[in-house]
Write a protein that holds these residues in place. Structure first.
Motif: not given
Length: 262
Positions: A227-228, A237-244
């Motif tokens: 998806l990313f 950094g935002d997508t890492l937060g979403a992944a978490q």
């Protein structure tokens, strides 16, 4: 490097990771630089374990006197207070960017915007509601099941999110992103220590449950990476937060589905 210096540096790296992902202040003797910020990614799973233990303790203590639903909500509030809503913010920004942008530049611009849009609000509300419901259902099996779920969810989800740094490309060139200091490199040592944290925790579980979590998290990671890449060509950094956040929900879903095996 002497053993004393080695362990001193490892403690520095842990406190850097703790200070980056939580509101807990770093000790004054910890010196932060770009190299430490990169290497600190090895301890993101350990930071998640600490957060999970704190949330689990709040839940366990609360459920002694309060209904399970209230205890779960208090545990969730504790997690938000500890992290400052760091990952929830990333989920909302990612939803806004992916949902409202037509091209990569638009998506990155929207994700950088501090205002909350419709897509972000929907994603945040639905994720929090689902998290609360899943944890309440797990607590109905037994309070200790919810305790384990909180510890596992917080730790394993951060292992998954941080592992994305190793394989994917950071796509924002300015210094505005929350993850910019972490986006330079992640060496094999960082990855192995990160993964070892999650694997050691899985070894404490029933083998069937551990295997189910491992496969589910691997599939979630594959889907998120695809998806990313499709949306912005890498990660921020935002997508890492979403992944978490999504990986944490995935953990709770698997644990609830495997309830009879816990």
């Amino acid at each position: 490097m002497s053993r004393k210096h080695h362990w001193h540096r490892q403690s520095d790296l842990f406190f850097v990771a703790l200070g980056f992902f939580t509101r807990i202040p770093m000790p004054s003797w910890v010196e932060v630089d770009g190299d430490k910020l990169n290497q600190a990614s090895r301890y993101f799973g350990l930071v998640g374990l600490c957060i999970g233990l704190c949330c689990a303790f709040v839940f366990w203590l609360s459920q002694l006197w309060l209904p399970a639903g209230v205890a779960v909500l208090l545990a969730m509030i504790a997690g938000v207070l500890l992290t400052g809503g760091f990952h929830e913010d990333g989920l909302a920004d990612t939803a806004d960017g992916f949902g409202g942008g037509w091209c990569v530049a638009d998506k990155l611009s929207i994700m950088k915007d501090s205002r909350l849009g419709t897509y972000g609000a929907l994603a945040l509300v639905l994720a929090l509601l689902l998290k609360w419901q899943l944890l309440v259902e797990l607590a109905l099996y037994a309070p200790m099941v919810a305790v384990w779920a909180l510890v596992l969810g917080h730790c394993l989800s951060r292992v998954l999110a941080a592992s994305i740094i190793f394989t994917e490309t950071y796509v924002r060139d300015d210094d505005s992103s929350k993850s910019r200091p972490l986006a330079q490199t992640q060496g094999i040592d960082e990855l192995l220590i990160l993964l070892a944290t999650g694997l050691l925790l899985l070894l404490c579980l029933n083998g069937v449950v551990a295997f189910a979590l491992l496969i589910a998290l691997w599939l979630i990671r594959c889907l998120l990476v695809a998806l990313f890449r499709r949306q912005i060509g890498g990660y921020t950094g935002d997508t890492l937060g979403a992944a978490q956040q999504l990986a944490e929900l995935g953990c709770y879903l698997v644990l609830l589905a495997m309830g009879n095996a816990l």
